[in-house]
Design a protein around this motif. Structure first.
Motif, PDB file in Angstrom:
ATOM      1  N   GLY A 187      14.179 -63.655 133.506  1.00 31.90           N
ATOM      2  CA  GLY A 187      13.986 -64.458 132.284  1.00 31.90           C
ATOM      3  C   GLY A 187      14.986 -65.588 132.104  1.00 31.90           C
ATOM      4  N   GLY A 188      16.177 -65.470 132.721  1.00 32.94           N
ATOM      5  CA  GLY A 188      17.166 -66.529 132.587  1.00 32.94           C
ATOM      6  C   GLY A 188      16.925 -67.693 133.529  1.00 32.94           C
ATOM      7  N   CYS A 189      15.791 -67.676 134.216  1.00 37.30           N
ATOM      8  CA  CYS A 189      15.480 -68.725 135.196  1.00 37.30           C
ATOM      9  C   CYS A 189      14.177 -69.450 134.856  1.00 37.30           C
ATOM     10  N   MET A 190      13.642 -69.236 133.657  1.00 39.72           N
ATOM     11  CA  MET A 190      12.318 -69.758 133.336  1.00 39.72           C
ATOM     12  C   MET A 190      12.182 -71.239 133.666  1.00 39.72           C
ATOM     13  N   MET A 191      11.129 -71.570 134.393  1.00 43.34           N
ATOM     14  CA  MET A 191      10.735 -72.939 134.737  1.00 43.34           C
ATOM     15  C   MET A 191      11.721 -73.639 135.687  1.00 43.34           C
ATOM     16  N   GLY A 192      12.858 -72.982 135.989  1.00 41.56           N
ATOM     17  CA  GLY A 192      13.804 -73.573 136.927  1.00 41.56           C
ATOM     18  C   GLY A 192      14.688 -74.642 136.314  1.00 41.56           C
TER      19      GLY A 192
ATOM     20  N   SER B  41      20.271 -49.236 135.158  1.00 40.20           N
ATOM     21  CA  SER B  41      21.096 -50.176 135.931  1.00 40.20           C
ATOM     22  C   SER B  41      20.329 -51.492 135.971  1.00 40.20           C
ATOM     23  N   ILE B  42      20.884 -52.497 135.280  1.00 46.04           N
ATOM     24  CA  ILE B  42      20.135 -53.730 135.002  1.00 46.04           C
ATOM     25  C   ILE B  42      21.036 -54.932 135.239  1.00 46.04           C
ATOM     26  N   SER B  43      20.487 -55.986 135.870  1.00 47.99           N
ATOM     27  CA  SER B  43      21.227 -57.243 135.906  1.00 47.99           C
ATOM     28  C   SER B  43      20.453 -58.296 135.129  1.00 47.99           C
ATOM     29  N   LEU B  44      21.202 -59.221 134.550  1.00 48.87           N
ATOM     30  CA  LEU B  44      20.644 -60.270 133.704  1.00 48.87           C
ATOM     31  C   LEU B  44      20.872 -61.609 134.392  1.00 48.87           C
ATOM     32  N   SER B  45      19.793 -62.359 134.576  1.00 45.14           N
ATOM     33  CA  SER B  45      19.908 -63.610 135.327  1.00 45.14           C
ATOM     34  C   SER B  45      20.187 -64.795 134.413  1.00 45.14           C
ATOM     35  N   TYR B  46      20.782 -65.824 134.992  1.00 42.05           N
ATOM     36  CA  TYR B  46      20.910 -67.135 134.347  1.00 42.05           C
ATOM     37  C   TYR B  46      20.926 -68.178 135.457  1.00 42.05           C
ATOM     38  N   ALA B  47      20.042 -69.167 135.359  1.00 37.68           N
ATOM     39  CA  ALA B  47      19.984 -70.226 136.368  1.00 37.68           C
ATOM     40  C   ALA B  47      20.838 -71.420 135.943  1.00 37.68           C
TER      41      ALA B  47
ATOM     42  N   ASP C 150      24.992 -49.449 126.879  1.00 43.29           N
ATOM     43  CA  ASP C 150      24.957 -48.121 127.481  1.00 43.29           C
ATOM     44  C   ASP C 150      24.303 -48.096 128.862  1.00 43.29           C
ATOM     45  N   VAL C 151      24.213 -49.263 129.521  1.00 48.09           N
ATOM     46  CA  VAL C 151      23.652 -49.277 130.877  1.00 48.09           C
ATOM     47  C   VAL C 151      24.664 -49.923 131.830  1.00 48.09           C
ATOM     48  N   ASP C 152      24.547 -49.563 133.120  1.00 45.16           N
ATOM     49  CA  ASP C 152      25.279 -50.307 134.141  1.00 45.16           C
ATOM     50  C   ASP C 152      24.656 -51.702 134.184  1.00 45.16           C
ATOM     51  N   ARG C 153      25.460 -52.750 133.994  1.00 49.75           N
ATOM     52  CA  ARG C 153      24.833 -54.079 133.956  1.00 49.75           C
ATOM     53  C   ARG C 153      25.773 -55.131 134.525  1.00 49.75           C
ATOM     54  N   HIS C 154      25.195 -56.196 135.045  1.00 48.25           N
ATOM     55  CA  HIS C 154      25.982 -57.365 135.428  1.00 48.25           C
ATOM     56  C   HIS C 154      25.134 -58.614 135.273  1.00 48.25           C
ATOM     57  N   VAL C 155      25.817 -59.752 135.301  1.00 49.56           N
ATOM     58  CA  VAL C 155      25.127 -61.040 135.212  1.00 49.56           C
ATOM     59  C   VAL C 155      25.020 -61.633 136.615  1.00 49.56           C
ATOM     60  N   VAL C 156      23.837 -62.158 136.941  1.00 48.91           N
ATOM     61  CA  VAL C 156      23.633 -62.832 138.221  1.00 48.91           C
ATOM     62  C   VAL C 156      23.309 -64.297 137.953  1.00 48.91           C
TER      63      VAL C 156
END
Lengths: 426, 147
Positions: free
Chosen positions: A170-175, A201-207, A232-238
């Protein structure tokens, strides 16, 4: 058994940025060689199986035919090979020191999830919004149902040895040209959807976009909001290296990748998806990917995380949080809330043509590359997020905005080469 | 909407790509360009299946159909799609044009464009430099023409 989240967490604890290519070949031997080259690169890497476009769109018969006839595809057709073939691609390559993620782009990925689990993999990416609206004609409601089933399937694969991992796209919508407040909101909302359906275990994207300062503020905001809503989850930002129209010059492409690596480290992101100097022209070779991985890792090693408060707050965090809260208030079920939010225009992706997107919101790039709303449509965004009295982009302004990053980085590369005395003009 | 009802207010235009192409910035650009020229645009978005394209065009009876493709499959897909559109009696005389990055090899000698014209397109606009030619072509069409 490979555990994606813990691997990234260990690297982050050691102060090392994990770097990852996009890579997919249809021939199993070449796919294996690409993974081995990624693993052997002088960097802390994770591997990628990028799927081909037939497999992404569910045209399994077309992918099978291509495999049978030996026609090369633009990715690895995971649903067309028996799971034993994919296991043999991964055998002795994917392990605790080298997790592998499947990257696809499918709005209805049930068969893909089944195939990756059958091959012993537990990490993939996407989301009910981000893999539906930009690329498919699938109704959003159907994509939400499909992604719920897929999340549950992936979560059910949890064992002592493997915590399944899912990354939001979702952090990459439309590029390009989507203002950061909406990118953050979509990334977090998809993360909440994943958690609701069993992922831990979740990562969150950002373009990366067109202004480094705006990106630094945005990723800082994403980290803060994720800590509030996904504690409360294992998470990181990509971080994704720029996904829009890419610099033509090798120097410009390199400067843009360098900038993405620095952005990731300064903002505390744990992983970076790289791009290569061939990006503007063709699918990169394995060697070009390895060089991009190694150079990004080297740049990252020379950068430090910014201290708290280093990034001025222009309102991105409040805008993103306002959007998220407005969506969550619509319905207790997050999937239903997402469908309602797009129907009401509370979420409205600029320049996205999908029938379930309201299509009233419009964005602009200002002179220094910052993204703004010229018209937020029906989204609950206050005046502060808008460019004062800015008209919508004309067709020629749109072309200019789409190529802004390409032009500015090619120009910087040219100036750098002149300053270094290796003048192109000579 | 009936073809010809656009009158002096401009053309009714369908902007579309074909089933294998998920790119949309080219479609957004064409919509803005055509709207600036005073025309009304129905944008069918990415990955349009052949039967959806034909059904939408038969229903809408546009004054102009613009196919854009940038993934390199436009030549092959375009030959098939235009044959399907021309097979519809309502669309036999409708101006249909194609443009973008139509083949996987960059430069070519015009054989691709000739084959596309022979297959039923009224005009072919290859690569970005053809925007001016496209604009001139659209200006040459009489608004709300009855064919």
């Amino acid at each position: 058994m490979t555990a994606f989240g813990p691997f990234v967490a260990r690297a982050r604890a050691a102060g090392t940025l994990v770097v990852q290519p996009r890579m997919g070949m249809s021939e199993p031997g070449r796919m294996r060689a690409g993974l081995l080259a990624t693993k052997d690169a002088a960097a802390t890497t994770v591997g990628t199986l990028t799927l081909d476009s037939y497999t992404r769109t569910g045209e399994v018969a077309a992918a099978r035919r291509a495999v049978a006839e030996g026609v090369p595809l633009n990715g690895y057709p995971i649903t067309s090979y028996p799971s034993g073939v994919t296991r043999s691609v991964l055998h002795g390559v994917a392990d605790d020191s080298f997790p592998v993620q499947v990257r696809h782009g499918s709005a209805r990925p049930e068969k893909i999830f089944s195939a990756l689990l059958a091959a012993g993999l537990h990490a993939t990416e996407g989301g009910p919004v981000s893999y539906c609206l930009p690329y498919s004609r699938t109704p959003l409601r159907e994509a939400v149902d499909s992604w719920r089933r897929c999340c549950e399937l992936l979560a059910a694969s949890r064992t002592d040895g493997a915590e399944p991992h899912l990354e939001t796209f979702g952090g990459c919508m439309m590029g390009q040209l989507c203002p950061p407040g909406l990118l953050i909101a979509l990334s977090v909302l998809e993360g909440l959807f994943f958690r609701r359906h069993g992922l831990r275990s979740i990562s969150l994207s950002y373009a990366q976009q067109a202004s480094t300062r705006q990106d630094e503020e945005a990723v800082t905001a994403l980290q803060a909001i994720a800590a509030e809503l996904l504690p409360d989850v294992d998470r990181h930002v990509v971080i994704y290296t720029y996904m829009g129209v890419y610099p033509l010059s090798p120097g410009g492409a390199q400067l843009l990748l360098d900038e993405a690596a620095r952005l990731a480290v300064r903002t505390g992101a744990a992983r970076l998806i790289v791009k290569t100097t061939a990006e503007a022209y063709r699918i990169p070779t394995v060697g070009e990917n390895v060089r991009a991985l190694e150079s990004a890792a080297a740049v990252a090693a020379g950068e430090r995380r910014s201290p708290p408060g280093a990034t001025p707050d222009t309102g991105i965090r409040a805008e993103a949080r306002g959007l998220i809260d407005a969506v969550l208030d619509l319905h207790p079920d997050i999937g239903r809330a997402l469908v309602l939010a797009f129907a009401k225009g509370y979420l409205d992706v600029p320049y996205c043509l999908h029938p379930d997107n309201a299509g009233r919101a419009r964005s602009r790039l200002d002179h220094d590359g910052r993204l703004h709303w010229s018209d937020p449509g029906s989204m609950p965004i206050g005046r502060s997020g808008r460019t004062p009295a800015a008209p919508a982009l004309s067709s020629s302004e749109l072309l200019g905005a789409l190529s802004y990053v390409q032009r500015s980085y090619d120009r910087r590369a040219f100036r750098t080469s002149v300053a270094d005395g290796v003048s192109v003009a000579r | 909407m009936e073809r010809g009802k656009a009158g002096k207010a401009g053309l009714n235009v369908v902007v579309t790509t074909m089933v294998s192409d998920s790119h949309t910035w080219n479609l957004v650009f064409l919509q803005l360009l055509l709207e600036e020229l005073g025309h009304r645009v129905t944008n069918l978005g990415p990955c349009v299946p052949d039967e959806v394209l034909a059904a939408e065009c038969r229903r809408r009876r546009p004054d102009l159909i613009v196919l854009s493709s940038v993934n390199g499959h436009g030549y092959n897909d375009g030959l098939r799609v235009v044959a399907g559109l021309r097979a519809c009696p309502e669309l036999r005389g409708t101006p249909i044009v194609i443009g973008g990055k139509l083949g996987i090899a960059g430069a070519e000698d015009g054989a691709r464009a000739r084959a596309l014209l022979a297959a039923g397109f009224d005009a072919v606009f290859e690569e970005a430099a053809s925007v001016d030619a496209f604009r001139s072509y659209v200006r040459s069409l009489p608004a709300g023409v009855l064919l």
